[in-house]
Design a protein around this motif. Structure first.
Motif, PDB file in Angstrom:
ATOM      1  N   SER A 284      35.552  35.485  47.882  1.00 31.32           N
ATOM      2  CA  SER A 284      35.330  35.162  46.521  1.00 31.32           C
ATOM      3  C   SER A 284      34.488  33.944  46.421  1.00 31.32           C
ATOM      4  CB  SER A 284      36.658  34.992  45.828  1.00 31.32           C
ATOM      5  OG  SER A 284      36.740  33.812  45.105  1.00 31.32           O
ATOM      6  N   THR A 285      33.560  34.040  45.583  1.00 27.55           N
ATOM      7  CA  THR A 285      32.764  32.867  45.319  1.00 27.55           C
ATOM      8  C   THR A 285      33.438  31.990  44.322  1.00 27.55           C
ATOM      9  OG1 THR A 285      31.494  34.588  44.318  1.00 27.55           O
ATOM     10  CG2 THR A 285      30.361  33.111  45.757  1.00 27.55           C
TER      11      THR A 285
ATOM     12  N   ALA B 277      44.864  36.945  46.945  1.00 27.76           N
ATOM     13  CA  ALA B 277      44.333  38.010  47.782  1.00 27.76           C
ATOM     14  C   ALA B 277      43.214  38.765  47.112  1.00 27.76           C
ATOM     15  CB  ALA B 277      45.467  38.979  48.146  1.00 27.76           C
ATOM     16  N   ALA B 278      43.279  38.938  45.806  1.00 27.40           N
ATOM     17  CA  ALA B 278      42.299  39.770  45.124  1.00 27.40           C
ATOM     18  C   ALA B 278      40.922  39.145  45.119  1.00 27.40           C
ATOM     19  CB  ALA B 278      42.744  40.037  43.682  1.00 27.40           C
ATOM     20  N   THR B 279      40.835  37.830  45.341  1.00 28.27           N
ATOM     21  CA  THR B 279      39.528  37.188  45.273  1.00 28.27           C
ATOM     22  C   THR B 279      39.244  36.322  46.482  1.00 28.27           C
ATOM     23  OG1 THR B 279      40.482  35.332  44.032  1.00 28.27           O
ATOM     24  CG2 THR B 279      39.538  37.127  42.750  1.00 28.27           C
ATOM     25  N   VAL B 280      39.943  36.571  47.583  1.00 27.72           N
ATOM     26  CA  VAL B 280      39.809  35.668  48.710  1.00 27.72           C
ATOM     27  C   VAL B 280      38.470  35.795  49.412  1.00 27.72           C
ATOM     28  CG1 VAL B 280      40.800  37.177  50.454  1.00 27.72           C
ATOM     29  CG2 VAL B 280      41.066  34.723  50.685  1.00 27.72           C
TER      30      VAL B 280
ATOM     31  N   ALA C  13      36.107  36.771  38.017  1.00 24.96           N
ATOM     32  CA  ALA C  13      35.881  35.475  38.641  1.00 24.96           C
ATOM     33  C   ALA C  13      34.973  35.585  39.856  1.00 24.96           C
ATOM     34  CB  ALA C  13      37.220  34.851  39.028  1.00 24.96           C
ATOM     35  N   ALA C  14      35.300  36.508  40.764  1.00 22.51           N
ATOM     36  CA  ALA C  14      34.494  36.652  41.977  1.00 22.51           C
ATOM     37  C   ALA C  14      33.085  37.122  41.653  1.00 22.51           C
ATOM     38  CB  ALA C  14      35.175  37.619  42.939  1.00 22.51           C
TER      39      ALA C  14
ATOM     40  N   ALA D   4      28.924  31.565  33.106  1.00 22.79           N
ATOM     41  CA  ALA D   4      28.053  31.495  34.281  1.00 22.79           C
ATOM     42  C   ALA D   4      26.923  30.482  34.045  1.00 22.79           C
ATOM     43  CB  ALA D   4      27.477  32.868  34.600  1.00 22.79           C
ATOM     44  N   GLU D   5      26.343  30.493  32.859  1.00 24.86           N
ATOM     45  CA  GLU D   5      25.287  29.532  32.531  1.00 24.86           C
ATOM     46  C   GLU D   5      25.819  28.102  32.561  1.00 24.86           C
ATOM     47  OE1 GLU D   5      23.872  30.776  28.751  1.00 24.86           O
ATOM     48  OE2 GLU D   5      22.690  32.459  29.536  1.00 24.86           O
ATOM     49  N   ARG D   6      27.036  27.920  32.088  1.00 31.63           N
ATOM     50  CA  ARG D   6      27.632  26.582  32.087  1.00 31.63           C
ATOM     51  C   ARG D   6      27.813  26.065  33.520  1.00 31.63           C
ATOM     52  NH1 ARG D   6      32.266  24.112  32.810  1.00 31.63           N
ATOM     53  NH2 ARG D   6      33.336  26.055  33.346  1.00 31.63           N
TER      54      ARG D   6
END
Length: 333
Positions: free
Chosen positions: A4-5, A19-22, A87-88, A152-154
């Protein structure tokens, strides 16, 4: 650096990521390369894809095993699908924008130009990964998508308060690295940015779109960077002068200056981790490690902790050592 970023909500403030975004966005690309190398049949083949034991390790996969050995199995051995997360995916988008900005001349690397790259990079991401479309399938008016893109822009704009891209000329961007240790273990990943000073000093930079961890969890956050430093050291015989984590979610910059002893410790840790992974691979003994992070996991339906049953194990197994393997207890130093 393998999905995940971005660390959703407060995930970077704890000892591990949900786990979902690791998986880091760059590590995802590295893992794609690994999967291609570790399969013996193609998707076009009518025969089932031959599953082979893992042959390499990335920071995200190492983190998976330390978090939960069964999660590692689901991702690396079984390759179970996972849903994209907002999020990712936003993290992947922001990383793409920051990388592309350096295509412009130094004087044109401004915040307005970077923000203007967001829509185009989102279009490219949708083309390359059509599955992200499902994130906003229930948003026919596009209101949630608009808020997501604004966020994302922020994050992109905040980067300009932390670094000045007009004064930077990266030696490498999205750099795939791979090194084989004397033990035969292959380490691989993708580094967001590598800066090289005129004197030859190397700085490794990683962007995080979540918030900086609390001080007591900083060592865990630096594990990925020390992993990359070890690979660079083994490849170039140069210890990076600085490791730098840029947290766009909170506007913090975390730095660490490694020494050889640091990298030797990381190498020993990875070798022990790999021994545990090999033992689990050979015995089929992948133990779940329930934590509060289980709530983010996509694989509860297959996890015994939630009444699920893992898929049939696709690799041959040998009898487990009656002395007991300590693989289920592997964790950060």
């Amino acid at each position: 650096m393998e999905t995940s970023t971005e660390d959703a909500a407060e995930e970077t403030r704890g000892p591990a990521r949900p786990a979902a975004t690791v998986t880091d966005h760059a590590d995802a690309a590295a893992e794609t390369t690994a999967v291609a190398a570790d399969t013996t049949a193609t998707a076009a083949s009518p025969a089932p894809v031959a599953i082979r034991p893992p042959t390499s390790l990335s920071p995200s996969r190492a983190g998976d095993f330390m978090q939960c050995p069964l999660l590692y199995r689901f991702r690396v051995i079984d390759r179970l699908p996972e849903k994209p997360s907002e999020a990712a995916t936003r993290g992947t988008l922001v990383h793409a924008v920051l990388e592309r900005l350096f295509d412009a001349p130094a004087a044109e690397r401004t915040a307005p130009r970077a923000k203007a790259l967001v829509p185009g990079q989102w279009d490219r991401l949708r083309e390359s990964r059509p599955e992200v479309e499902e994130l906003f399938a229930d948003d026919p008016e596009g209101e949630r998508l608009a808020r997501w893109l604004t966020e994302a822009e922020r994050l992109v704009e905040r980067w300009f308060t932390l670094e000045d891209p007009s004064r930077l000329e990266p030696a490498e961007r999205e750099m795939f690295v791979e090194a084989e240790l004397d033990s035969g273990l292959r380490l691989r990943g993708i580094i967001d940015r590598v800066d090289v000073a005129p004197t030859g000093e190397v700085r490794i930079v990683d962007y995080k779109t979540g918030k900086a961890p609390r001080p007591q969890y900083a060592e865990g956050a630096l594990f990925q960077m020390k992993f990359y430093a070890l690979v660079v050291w083994r490849l170039r015989k140069v210890v990076p002068r600085r490791l730098q984590l840029v947290y766009l979610g909170s506007g913090d910059v975390l730095t660490y200056d490694p020494v050889v002893a640091d990298l030797e410790r990381v190498e020993r840790k990875l070798l022990a981790l790999w021994d545990a992974i090999r033992l689990a691979t050979e015995t089929g003994d992948w133990r779940p490690r329930p934590t509060k992070l289980c709530g983010w996991c996509d694989h509860q339906a297959h996890c015994p902790e939630f009444g699920g049953t893992p898929p049939p194990y696709p690799l041959p197994v040998r009898a487990a050592d009656p002395g007991g393997a300590e693989q289920g207890r592997m964790g950060p130093e």
